[in-house]
Design a protein around this motif. Structure first.
Motif, PDB file in Angstrom:
ATOM      1  N   ILE A  50       0.844  -1.188   0.000  1.00  0.00           N
ATOM      2  CA  ILE A  50       0.000   0.000   0.000  1.00  0.00           C
ATOM      3  C   ILE A  50       0.886   1.248   0.000  1.00  0.00           C
ATOM      4  CG2 ILE A  50      -0.505   0.589   2.422  1.00  0.00           C
ATOM      5  CD1 ILE A  50      -3.523  -0.043   1.359  1.00  0.00           C
ATOM      6  N   GLY A  51       2.070   1.131   0.603  1.00  0.00           N
ATOM      7  CA  GLY A  51       3.051   2.226   0.546  1.00  0.00           C
ATOM      8  C   GLY A  51       3.570   2.419  -0.868  1.00  0.00           C
ATOM      9  N   LEU A  52       3.860   1.304  -1.548  1.00  0.00           N
ATOM     10  CA  LEU A  52       4.324   1.398  -2.930  1.00  0.00           C
ATOM     11  C   LEU A  52       3.283   2.107  -3.788  1.00  0.00           C
ATOM     12  CD1 LEU A  52       5.813  -2.170  -3.614  1.00  0.00           C
ATOM     13  CD2 LEU A  52       7.066  -0.075  -3.119  1.00  0.00           C
ATOM     14  N   SER A  53       2.017   1.751  -3.529  1.00  0.00           N
ATOM     15  CA  SER A  53       0.931   2.336  -4.320  1.00  0.00           C
ATOM     16  C   SER A  53       0.837   3.841  -4.087  1.00  0.00           C
ATOM     17  CB  SER A  53      -0.385   1.653  -3.949  1.00  0.00           C
ATOM     18  OG  SER A  53      -1.443   2.214  -4.673  1.00  0.00           O
ATOM     19  N   ALA A  54       0.824   4.233  -2.815  1.00  0.00           N
ATOM     20  CA  ALA A  54       0.709   5.656  -2.490  1.00  0.00           C
ATOM     21  C   ALA A  54       1.895   6.426  -3.062  1.00  0.00           C
ATOM     22  CB  ALA A  54       0.617   5.848  -0.984  1.00  0.00           C
ATOM     23  N   GLY A  55       3.084   5.845  -2.991  1.00  0.00           N
ATOM     24  CA  GLY A  55       4.285   6.500  -3.504  1.00  0.00           C
ATOM     25  C   GLY A  55       4.220   6.690  -5.010  1.00  0.00           C
ATOM     26  N   ALA A  56       3.838   5.636  -5.722  1.00  0.00           N
ATOM     27  CA  ALA A  56       3.736   5.722  -7.182  1.00  0.00           C
ATOM     28  C   ALA A  56       2.662   6.721  -7.581  1.00  0.00           C
ATOM     29  CB  ALA A  56       3.428   4.345  -7.768  1.00  0.00           C
ATOM     30  N   LEU A  62       2.701  14.507 -10.157  1.00  0.00           N
ATOM     31  CA  LEU A  62       3.612  15.497 -10.728  1.00  0.00           C
ATOM     32  C   LEU A  62       3.164  15.893 -12.127  1.00  0.00           C
ATOM     33  CD1 LEU A  62       7.074  14.043  -9.629  1.00  0.00           C
ATOM     34  CD2 LEU A  62       5.881  16.010  -8.675  1.00  0.00           C
ATOM     35  N   VAL A  63       2.552  14.946 -12.841  1.00  0.00           N
ATOM     36  CA  VAL A  63       2.039  15.245 -14.180  1.00  0.00           C
ATOM     37  C   VAL A  63       0.687  15.911 -14.096  1.00  0.00           C
ATOM     38  CG1 VAL A  63       1.736  14.282 -16.478  1.00  0.00           C
ATOM     39  CG2 VAL A  63       2.746  12.864 -14.657  1.00  0.00           C
ATOM     40  N   LYS A  73       5.148  11.638 -20.060  1.00  0.00           N
ATOM     41  CA  LYS A  73       5.244  10.350 -20.754  1.00  0.00           C
ATOM     42  C   LYS A  73       5.124   9.156 -19.809  1.00  0.00           C
ATOM     43  CE  LYS A  73       7.950  11.857 -24.698  1.00  0.00           C
ATOM     44  NZ  LYS A  73       9.245  11.860 -25.318  1.00  0.00           N
ATOM     45  N   VAL A  74       5.337   9.391 -18.540  1.00  0.00           N
ATOM     46  CA  VAL A  74       5.308   8.251 -17.614  1.00  0.00           C
ATOM     47  C   VAL A  74       4.118   8.310 -16.652  1.00  0.00           C
ATOM     48  CG1 VAL A  74       7.786   7.795 -17.700  1.00  0.00           C
ATOM     49  CG2 VAL A  74       6.886   9.420 -16.027  1.00  0.00           C
ATOM     50  N   GLY A  75       3.244   9.280 -16.878  1.00  0.00           N
ATOM     51  CA  GLY A  75       2.076   9.429 -15.987  1.00  0.00           C
ATOM     52  C   GLY A  75       1.262   8.151 -15.880  1.00  0.00           C
ATOM     53  N   LYS A  76       0.961   7.566 -17.037  1.00  0.00           N
ATOM     54  CA  LYS A  76       0.135   6.354 -17.046  1.00  0.00           C
ATOM     55  C   LYS A  76       0.865   5.183 -16.375  1.00  0.00           C
ATOM     56  CE  LYS A  76      -0.536   6.310 -21.403  1.00  0.00           C
ATOM     57  NZ  LYS A  76      -0.907   5.796 -22.731  1.00  0.00           N
ATOM     58  N   LEU A  77       2.172   5.150 -16.640  1.00  0.00           N
ATOM     59  CA  LEU A  77       2.975   4.078 -16.031  1.00  0.00           C
ATOM     60  C   LEU A  77       2.879   4.162 -14.503  1.00  0.00           C
ATOM     61  CD1 LEU A  77       5.048   1.794 -16.351  1.00  0.00           C
ATOM     62  CD2 LEU A  77       6.846   3.501 -16.409  1.00  0.00           C
ATOM     63  N   GLY A 159      -7.555  16.594 -14.130  1.00  0.00           N
ATOM     64  CA  GLY A 159      -6.883  17.544 -13.246  1.00  0.00           C
ATOM     65  C   GLY A 159      -7.553  17.592 -11.882  1.00  0.00           C
ATOM     66  N   ILE A 160      -8.886  17.644 -11.897  1.00  0.00           N
ATOM     67  CA  ILE A 160      -9.632  17.717 -10.629  1.00  0.00           C
ATOM     68  C   ILE A 160      -9.424  16.438  -9.820  1.00  0.00           C
ATOM     69  CG2 ILE A 160     -11.947  17.806  -9.608  1.00  0.00           C
ATOM     70  CD1 ILE A 160     -12.755  19.593 -12.013  1.00  0.00           C
ATOM     71  N   LEU A 161      -9.579  15.296 -10.513  1.00  0.00           N
ATOM     72  CA  LEU A 161      -9.407  14.003  -9.827  1.00  0.00           C
ATOM     73  C   LEU A 161      -8.018  13.899  -9.211  1.00  0.00           C
ATOM     74  CD1 LEU A 161     -11.060  11.437 -12.257  1.00  0.00           C
ATOM     75  CD2 LEU A 161     -11.801  12.004  -9.944  1.00  0.00           C
ATOM     76  N   ALA A 162      -7.007  14.284  -9.998  1.00  0.00           N
ATOM     77  CA  ALA A 162      -5.641  14.160  -9.515  1.00  0.00           C
ATOM     78  C   ALA A 162      -5.399  15.084  -8.325  1.00  0.00           C
ATOM     79  CB  ALA A 162      -4.664  14.466 -10.631  1.00  0.00           C
ATOM     80  N   THR A 163      -6.042  16.253  -8.351  1.00  0.00           N
ATOM     81  CA  THR A 163      -5.875  17.192  -7.239  1.00  0.00           C
ATOM     82  C   THR A 163      -6.508  16.635  -5.972  1.00  0.00           C
ATOM     83  OG1 THR A 163      -6.064  18.909  -8.908  1.00  0.00           O
ATOM     84  CG2 THR A 163      -6.088  19.619  -6.606  1.00  0.00           C
ATOM     85  N   ILE A 164      -7.708  16.049  -6.134  1.00  0.00           N
ATOM     86  CA  ILE A 164      -8.349  15.414  -4.965  1.00  0.00           C
ATOM     87  C   ILE A 164      -7.456  14.262  -4.495  1.00  0.00           C
ATOM     88  CG2 ILE A 164     -10.383  14.165  -4.125  1.00  0.00           C
ATOM     89  CD1 ILE A 164     -11.965  15.503  -6.404  1.00  0.00           C
TER      90      ILE A 164
END
Lengths: 387, 294
Positions: A50-56, A62-63, A73-77, A159-164
């Motif tokens: 769960i830490g790996l998930s939160a970190g990734a 950042l994107v 280019k790596v956002g989806k990854l 953008g909104i989802l990522a901000t939340i």
């Protein structure tokens, strides 16, 4: 190379399936945790994944929030990494439940607002939904099928989802830490630093996992992008690992300086107990000293990849060192000899079945990620169309 | 017991204990338990007690257990919310025989590795200045139970009469409550059997538990209470029928007291208001309802 990978994965998966079959057939009988050390490898794996998930996930922000072009280019990854590791985490804790088929109750009858575990579950359920939606929008945007107003609306929604997502990821992983932190009966866990330590650990291990995936699997290793990206990622991992060690030092030194027996018993067991090497060798040497040295001095992709692999892999040791030493001390002196029975001892080492189920979860995660990458071509530089 | 003769109190305890053991040995021969304790020997011992045992006993009672059972039955006539069950354990009288531990295991059909009432045995001092303490540890039935708040699915709560219970049909077996208990009381049922490794499953391994007034079979290894967290309930299923907790009935030293704290005439209410009473881990703020006397 690929063949070896397939064979190893196949063996791991088959072994894992044996463990899972044992788990389903014999319940918890073959597990080595007991009524004193009540949580073991699977809970450690749960907080690890769960830490790996939160970190990734925080990297992906950042994107999608901070609009840092480089990471586009790596956002989806990053999103897919977060999703796969979250599934691994849920699988780990699911195997740990006494009644696996009652897991739905955490949604239908939550003990809110009292239970920190209920909070954590609700927060990561929300996070899970958000992650799926975000991944969906990210793929739609980059598919090239949409343009004009529709594309703009998707970008806005993403953008909104990522901000939340940022406060949510912080809250839910902080919540995992708080789950331990609020246990006043356990002086080793009961620290205001615990949730923060979990968060920083998440960033360190999650970004290390992401860096290792990028370093080893990015298709265009000759390009300028690969080099620049690696340098940036290496810095993130380095800073996060060092900050994590600083927090570790703060916790340890404060506890040990005064040395009140209850508060220090867990830490002493971790540092000088039966499994001292998990801290000194596995975590400190292979998880901190060597990777920090590599990350600070080497610039090539393979070296950075290996350093990140060391950080990401050995972080399970940090997680085990939270769960197990916290539980191996008597809370009331004399408890250990009050009733002699294998389930009532303060020793713990995972059983074969526990290891096998652990291997299954790791193989499951790697397999899922491999399929995802093959299908969505996440590590192909040219396929990651810019938005 | 032989080398404790120097001490007056211990001397007395030794005699007292012997009388009780003798009484217990005779019990199969005498049908009425109250008659047993009316034998001259026992009555004399009780009257010689240096505390105010007679006050505790009160009225026409000669057997403290019968007195406490009547306390329980009196309390049951009140609405549940007006009762507050509590236990007191006299550490001076506990001989560390584990009769309570075993009776509890038998009563609740506990599997190996699950024990609701271990007895912690601690030696204090070094030879020749040494003493030993036996500390039975049931669930404290705290007024502020940390185990209740942490449960993610509200599968455990405090009954109106103060007993902390678990809903076996709701518990998901996450074991978070076990980590939260400062007394390490709660236990997980791994589904093990005493006859594991033998060719046949022994009948005693198939015995159901009657906790919470229901019959919990152990035939299937995936159904409750296997896979659940379990705990002492002061034998709520017995209490609700007007019987004392099983651990009290087998105590050979007479070290256990039980009753309704809200009833000022009960044995327990008289006992816990004394100076020589303590509770475990007061500093945790859990307000336990198990009192220790020393």
């Amino acid at each position: 190379m690929k063949k070896i990978f397939y064979i190893l994965w196949g063996i791991a998966f088959i072994l894992g399936c044996i463990g899972v079959a044992q788990r389903f057939m014999y319940g918890h009988e073959l597990a080595n945790y007991g009524n004193r050390v009540v949580w073991g490898l699977w809970v450690a794996m749960y907080i690890y994944f769960i830490g790996l998930s939160a970190g990734a996930f925080l990297l992906s922000s950042l994107v999608y929030v901070f609009k840092i072009k480089m990471f586009e280019k790596v956002g989806k990854l990053a999103l897919i990494t977060a999703l796969v590791t979250l599934l691994c985490a849920l699988l780990s804790i699911w195997f740990d439940l006494g009644h696996m088929w009652r897991a739905y109750e955490v949604i239908t009858r939550p003990n809110l607002p009292h239970s920190m575990m209920a909070w954590m579950i609700w927060l990561y359920s929300a996070y899970f939904l958000l992650l799926v939606l975000e991944t969906l929008y990210a793929f739609r945007i980059e598919s090239g099928k949409y343009d004009g107003d529709k594309l703009k609306s998707y970008q806005k929604k993403l953008g909104i989802l990522a901000t939340i997502g940022i406060p949510l990821a912080i809250a839910f992983h902080g919540g995992v830490g708080a789950l331990f932190g609020v246990v006043a009966a356990n002086p080793m866990w009961h620290s205001a630093l615990t949730p923060i330590f979990f968060l920083v650990g998440a960033i360190a291990s999650g970004s290390a996992l992401f860096t290792l995936i990028f370093a080893f699997f990015w298709d265009n290793k000759k390009g300028e992008y690969y080099q620049n990206m690696l340098k940036t990622l290496a810095k993130i991992v380095l800073v996060a690992v060092l900050f994590d060690v600083l927090l570790e030092w703060a916790e340890l030194s404060i506890a040990l300086w005064m040395g009140s027996p209850e508060h220090t018993a867990g830490f002493r067991a971790m540092l000088f107990g039966q499994y001292w090497y998990v801290f000194w060798i596995f975590h400190l040497l292979f998880g901190v000293v060597i990777p920090v040295w590599i990350l600070a001095t080497k610039k090539n992709g393979i070296a950075i990849g290996w350093a990140s692999l060391l950080v990401a892999f050995t972080f399970i040791g940090v997680r085990l060192n939270i769960v197990v030493p916290g539980l191996i001390g008597e809370k009331i002196p004399g408890e250990a000899s009050a009733y002699i029975q294998p389930r009532l001892t303060y020793n713990y080492f995972p059983s074969m079945m526990e290891w096998l189920v652990g291997i299954f979860i790791v193989a499951f995660g790697i397999g899922l990620f491999y399929l995802g990458n093959k299908y969505f071509k996440l590590t192909k530089e040219n396929n990651s169309v810019k938005s | 017991m032989g080398n404790t003769k120097k001490n007056d109190r211990r001397d007395f305890l030794s005699k007292f204990g012997t009388a009780f053991i003798a009484g217990a040995a005779l019990s199969p021969l005498i049908s009425n338990a109250s008659e047993l304790l009316e034998t001259e020997n026992n009555v004399t011992e009780i009257k010689n007690f240096k505390g105010s045992f007679e006050d505790l006993l009160g009225g026409d009672y000669t057997n403290i257990k019968l007195r406490m059972q009547d306390d329980v039955r009196r309390a049951l006539k009140k609405p549940m919310k007006d009762r507050k069950w509590a236990m007191a354990i006299d550490l001076r009288k506990c001989v560390g025989c584990n009769a309570c531990t075993v009776a509890c295991i038998a009563e609740n059909a506990l599997p190996p590795g699950v024990v609701y009432r271990p007895v912690i045995k601690e030696e204090i001092g070094t030879y020749p200045n040494v003493s030993k303490i036996n500390l039975p540890k049931p669930c404290m039935q705290c007024d502020e139970p940390p185990c209740v708040d942490v449960c993610p699915v509200e599968a455990t709560w405090k009954r109106e009469d103060g007993i902390v219970v678990i809903d076996y049909e709701a518990c998901i077996g996450c074991r978070y409550c076990m980590t939260a208990c400062p007394y390490e009381h709660r236990m997980f049922d791994f589904g093990e059997k005493y006859s594991d490794g033998l060719p046949l499953v022994a009948n005693y391994d198939k015995r159901p538990s009657f906790e919470y007034g229901k019959e919990w079979d152990r035939e299937d290894r995936h159904s409750s209470p296997i896979g659940n967290v379990r705990k002492c309930t002061f034998c709520a299923h017995r209490l609700d029928e007007g019987l004392l907790p099983q651990c009290l009935t087998t105590c050979i030293g007479g070290a256990n007291y039980f009753g309704d704290l809200n009833d000022e005439d009960s044995v327990i209410a008289k006992l816990v208001s004394r100076l020589n009473v303590f509770r475990l881990k007061e500093e945790m703020g859990t307000e336990p309802n198990v009192y220790y006397i020393r």
